[in-house]
Design a protein around this motif. Structure first.
Motif, mmCIF file in Angstrom:
data_model
loop_
_atom_site.group_PDB
_atom_site.id
_atom_site.type_symbol
_atom_site.label_atom_id
_atom_site.label_comp_id
_atom_site.label_asym_id
_atom_site.label_seq_id
_atom_site.Cartn_x
_atom_site.Cartn_y
_atom_site.Cartn_z
ATOM 1 N N ASN A 35 157.330 43.969 48.561
ATOM 2 C CA ASN A 35 157.361 44.168 50.095
ATOM 3 C C ASN A 35 158.043 45.590 49.971
ATOM 4 O O ASN A 35 158.516 46.177 49.362
ATOM 5 C CB ASN A 35 157.573 43.307 51.093
ATOM 6 C CG ASN A 35 156.579 42.304 51.362
ATOM 7 O OD1 ASN A 35 155.554 42.745 52.144
ATOM 8 N ND2 ASN A 35 156.543 41.187 50.741
ATOM 9 N N LEU B 240 162.444 37.886 45.106
ATOM 10 C CA LEU B 240 162.464 39.043 46.342
ATOM 11 C C LEU B 240 162.432 40.286 45.324
ATOM 12 O O LEU B 240 162.866 41.463 45.693
ATOM 13 C CB LEU B 240 163.926 39.094 46.654
ATOM 14 C CG LEU B 240 164.292 37.912 47.578
ATOM 15 C CD1 LEU B 240 165.830 37.890 47.933
ATOM 16 C CD2 LEU B 240 163.543 37.584 48.859
ATOM 17 N N ASN C 232 161.265 45.159 45.928
ATOM 18 C CA ASN C 232 161.832 45.498 47.417
ATOM 19 C C ASN C 232 162.506 46.801 47.351
ATOM 20 O O ASN C 232 162.632 47.225 46.293
ATOM 21 C CB ASN C 232 161.902 44.649 48.129
ATOM 22 C CG ASN C 232 161.132 43.475 48.634
ATOM 23 O OD1 ASN C 232 160.332 43.821 49.696
ATOM 24 N ND2 ASN C 232 161.090 42.101 48.079
ATOM 25 N N ILE D 9 165.791 40.870 55.868
ATOM 26 C CA ILE D 9 165.563 39.254 55.891
ATOM 27 C C ILE D 9 166.260 38.937 57.232
ATOM 28 O O ILE D 9 167.674 38.742 57.348
ATOM 29 C CB ILE D 9 166.151 38.493 54.798
ATOM 30 C CG1 ILE D 9 165.176 39.161 53.578
ATOM 31 C CG2 ILE D 9 165.717 37.049 54.911
ATOM 32 C CD1 ILE D 9 165.603 38.442 52.199
ATOM 33 N N LEU E 267 158.903 36.624 48.398
ATOM 34 C CA LEU E 267 158.857 37.883 49.452
ATOM 35 C C LEU E 267 158.695 39.167 48.615
ATOM 36 O O LEU E 267 159.018 40.321 49.031
ATOM 37 C CB LEU E 267 160.020 37.996 50.274
ATOM 38 C CG LEU E 267 160.478 36.718 51.265
ATOM 39 C CD1 LEU E 267 161.692 37.198 52.072
ATOM 40 C CD2 LEU E 267 159.153 36.612 52.187
ATOM 41 N N LEU F 91 154.934 35.530 51.347
ATOM 42 C CA LEU F 91 154.352 36.869 52.038
ATOM 43 C C LEU F 91 154.333 38.002 50.991
ATOM 44 O O LEU F 91 154.625 38.816 51.398
ATOM 45 C CB LEU F 91 155.278 37.092 53.265
ATOM 46 C CG LEU F 91 155.917 35.806 54.133
ATOM 47 C CD1 LEU F 91 156.796 36.372 55.268
ATOM 48 C CD2 LEU F 91 154.179 35.675 54.840
ATOM 49 N N SER F 92 154.272 37.591 49.780
ATOM 50 C CA SER F 92 154.288 38.738 48.812
ATOM 51 C C SER F 92 153.153 39.639 48.841
ATOM 52 O O SER F 92 152.162 39.519 49.450
ATOM 53 C CB SER F 92 154.312 38.079 47.254
ATOM 54 O OG SER F 92 153.064 37.190 47.184
ATOM 55 N N LEU G 90 159.754 40.790 59.919
ATOM 56 C CA LEU G 90 159.725 39.440 60.089
ATOM 57 C C LEU G 90 160.105 39.102 61.409
ATOM 58 O O LEU G 90 161.221 39.271 61.934
ATOM 59 C CB LEU G 90 160.215 38.659 59.084
ATOM 60 C CG LEU G 90 159.880 38.553 57.509
ATOM 61 C CD1 LEU G 90 160.478 38.170 56.774
ATOM 62 C CD2 LEU G 90 158.232 38.230 57.572
#
Length: 613
Positions: free
Chosen positions: A328, A349, A352, A310, A325, A301-302, A286
């Protein structure tokens, strides 16, 4: 007196010539509306049965100009709004074309069929034919036949085929919605005739079959405030000139095949409120430039391939309310930037590679409704504090703001409409989600904090596939709104709190594969959750205890670090180990005796090796 007769006849003729014009026009409108009704199928005609007698404001869906109450000459039809009446049959274009002063036509949410005509009244400003069964292509003659058109909504029909590259709408158009059809081919490069003078605020081509790249020419329509291209088959990178859209407030490019990085040029869209880029193939870290989006409310932005941590500059986006998010490759520990999002309502989140311990401020967001940190690598204890900060999570007896139905998975609905003047876009979103916390599939340990189960507003709580131990807190029985409770695949022990059986709202319960114990009677309310206590050897019912219950492969994989000794220990663990040792020693000595006593065996084992080339 005889001399007055010619004058009377002249006055009468003047009345016939001058006065009838408005009356004839109103009569023609009445005839056009009756012809419109006659062209519909018989059940549809009954829906507008009020169309009888003189044309007046009492006719369903008909607005007049000037209003009939002014007492002026017979008015003409200025608007026709008949949405959601289940009108069926072919779209009656011919009768509508006779309404020469019609400015607004709304026939949405019906069952009208046929192709789009090019013979509608040229006076139309607003046309809404959405949610019907119109088919065929979008004709190139449509924009030219409606030169004053201000808004066009053809969404949710069965329109197909590519849009013609010659399709170009007038500069007066402020809203164009062709979403939820089967339109294919490339996104047209020139939606409007002149991008420099265009008034277009809303362009929605989402939920179609468009392919190819996003044309750079779209970034030249600088009046755009909302651009929706989601759920297509678009590929390539996001145009670098996207930052030219300085008035843009909503951008949805989700669920396509876009690649590359999240462009730093997005920082030029400094008025952006909603940004959806999820479900693509975006990669890279990012960019810190995104902190310029200090008005951003929704960031999704998933399900991409975004990596890195981050970034701390995201702390500048203090207006964020929804952040997704998930899915990712984000690594590192939870950044302190997240703590700055004090307006946060939704945070995911999940999926991840985040690690480290959960920070103490994790539950300190005052408006938090949904928190999902599942499928990561968080370790340590669940922080015991700050649970009563969110008025939603700790709602207690106050049901205000609590939805009647828990929505899983959460859904986000966005609305974009133009105001009455057609010169301003009105944007909004509605977050429908269960009020919940999901910390499953991490490496958390220790006991379940009492404060976590004291949040009376929770509807969903999932702590499964961790290394939690200790007893289930008694306070869990007081979570009166809880609908889903999953503590499975941990190391919890002790008895199941009897209050759980009395939870009336509970729909899903999973306490399987722990070390729970105690009796389970046939009259127990837990019987309505079959399998909820599977894999707990100490749980007993009227048929006995489940001491022989095995552990499935999935459990062994998820709990290998803290329960790999369970196969050796337990009620009969050492008996199984002794039997294994005796069997091994017996096999060894039998093999050794055979080797020493049998010449054939010795010759076979010790024969010289022969090398072959």
């Amino acid at each position: 007196m005889p001399t007055a007769a010619p004058l009377l006849r002249l006055a009468f003729l003047l009345l016939l010539v001058v006065a009838p014009r408005p009356a004839v026009l109103a009569a023609s409108d009445r005839a056009a509306l009756l012809a419109f009704r006659a062209s519909l199928s018989p059940p549809s005609r009954a829906a507008i049965a009020s169309w009888r007698g003189p044309l007046s404001a009492s006719w369903l869906g008909v607005s007049l100009h000037p209003p009939a109450s002014t007492g002026a000459a017979p008015p003409s039809v200025a608007g026709l709004a008949l949405p959601g009446l289940n009108l069926s049959g072919q779209l009656p274009a011919a009768p509508l074309a006779l309404l020469r002063r019609l400015r607004a036509l709304d026939l949405s949410a019906n069952a009208l069929s046929g192709e789009l005509p090019c013979s509608l009244p040229r006076s139309l400003l607003d046309l809404d034919l959405s949610r019907n069964a119109l088919s065929g292509a979008v004709p190139t003659c449509l924009p030219t036949s409606l030169p004053a058109l201000r808004s066009l909504n053809l969404s949710a029909n069965v329109l197909r085929f590519p849009l013609s590259p010659r399709l170009s709408f007038p500069v007066s158009l402020t809203a164009l919605d062709l979403s939820r059809n089967a339109l294919a081919g490339a996104v047209p490069r020139r939606v409007v005739a002149d991008p420099d003078t265009s008034s277009l605020l809303l362009l929605d081509l989402s939920h179609n079959c468009f392919s190819g790249e996003i044309p750079a020419e779209i970034t030249a329509v600088r009046s755009l405030q909302a651009l929706f291209l989601a759920d297509n088959q678009l590929s390539g990178e996001i145009p670098s000139g996207i930052g030219n859209l300085t008035y843009l407030q909503a951008l949805d490019l989700s669920h396509n095949r876009l690649s590359g990085v999240v462009p730093a040029g997005l920082a030029g869209c400094f008025q952006l409120l909603y940004l959806w880029l999820g479900g693509n193939r975006l990669s890279g870290a990012l960019r810190p430039e995104l902190d310029a989006l200090d008005s951003l409310k929704v960031l999704d932005l998933s399900n991409n391939q975004i990596s890195g941590e981050i970034p701390l500059p995201l702390a500048g986006c203090r207006s964020l309310e929804v952040v997704n998010l998930s899915g990712n490759k984000i690594t590192g520990e939870l950044s302190g930037a997240v703590a700055k999002w004090q307006s946060l309502r939704f945070l995911s989140l999940a999926g991840n590679q985040l690690s480290g311990q959960l920070p103490d401020w994790m539950f300190l967001f005052p408006r938090l409704k949904w928190l999902d940190l599942s499928h990561n690598r968080f370790v340590g204890f669940i922080p015991d504090g700050g649970f009563n900060v969110s008025a939603v999570l700790s709602a207690g007896g106050n049901s205000q703001g609590i939805p009647s139905e828990a929505v899983l998975p959460p859904e986000l609905f966005v609305s974009a409409t133009t105001d009455m003047t057609g010169q301003q876009l009105e944007l909004g979103y509605d977050l429908q989600a269960a009020i919940g916390i999901d910390l499953s599939r991490n490496e958390l340990c220790g006991e379940i904090p009492e404060g976590l189960v004291a949040m009376k507003g929770l509807q969903y709580l999932n702590l499964s596939f961790n290394y939690l131990d200790g007893h289930i807190p008694l306070g869990v029985g007081g979570m009166g709104r809880l609908r889903t409770l999953d503590f499975s695949h941990n190391g919890l022990s002790g008895e199941v709190p009897p209050e759980i059986a009395a939870m009336t709202e509970l729909e899903v319960l999973n306490l399987s594969y722990n070390s729970l114990s105690g009796p389970l009677l046939a009259t127990d309310g837990l019987q309505k959750f079959p399998g909820a206590l599977a894999g707990n050897p100490g749980i007993c019912n009227e048929q006995g205890c489940s001491g022989d219950a095995g552990m499935p492969e999935g459990k062994q994989e998820g709990s290998s670090r803290h329960s790999w000794l369970r196969g050796w220990h337990g009620e009969n663990g050492w008996v199984s180990l002794g039997a294994f040792c005796i069997s091994t020693m017996t096999s060894f000595y039998v093999s050794l005796a055979t080797l020493l006593c049998s010449p054939k065996a010795r010759n076979f084992v010790f024969q010289p090796a022969r090398m072959e080339y």
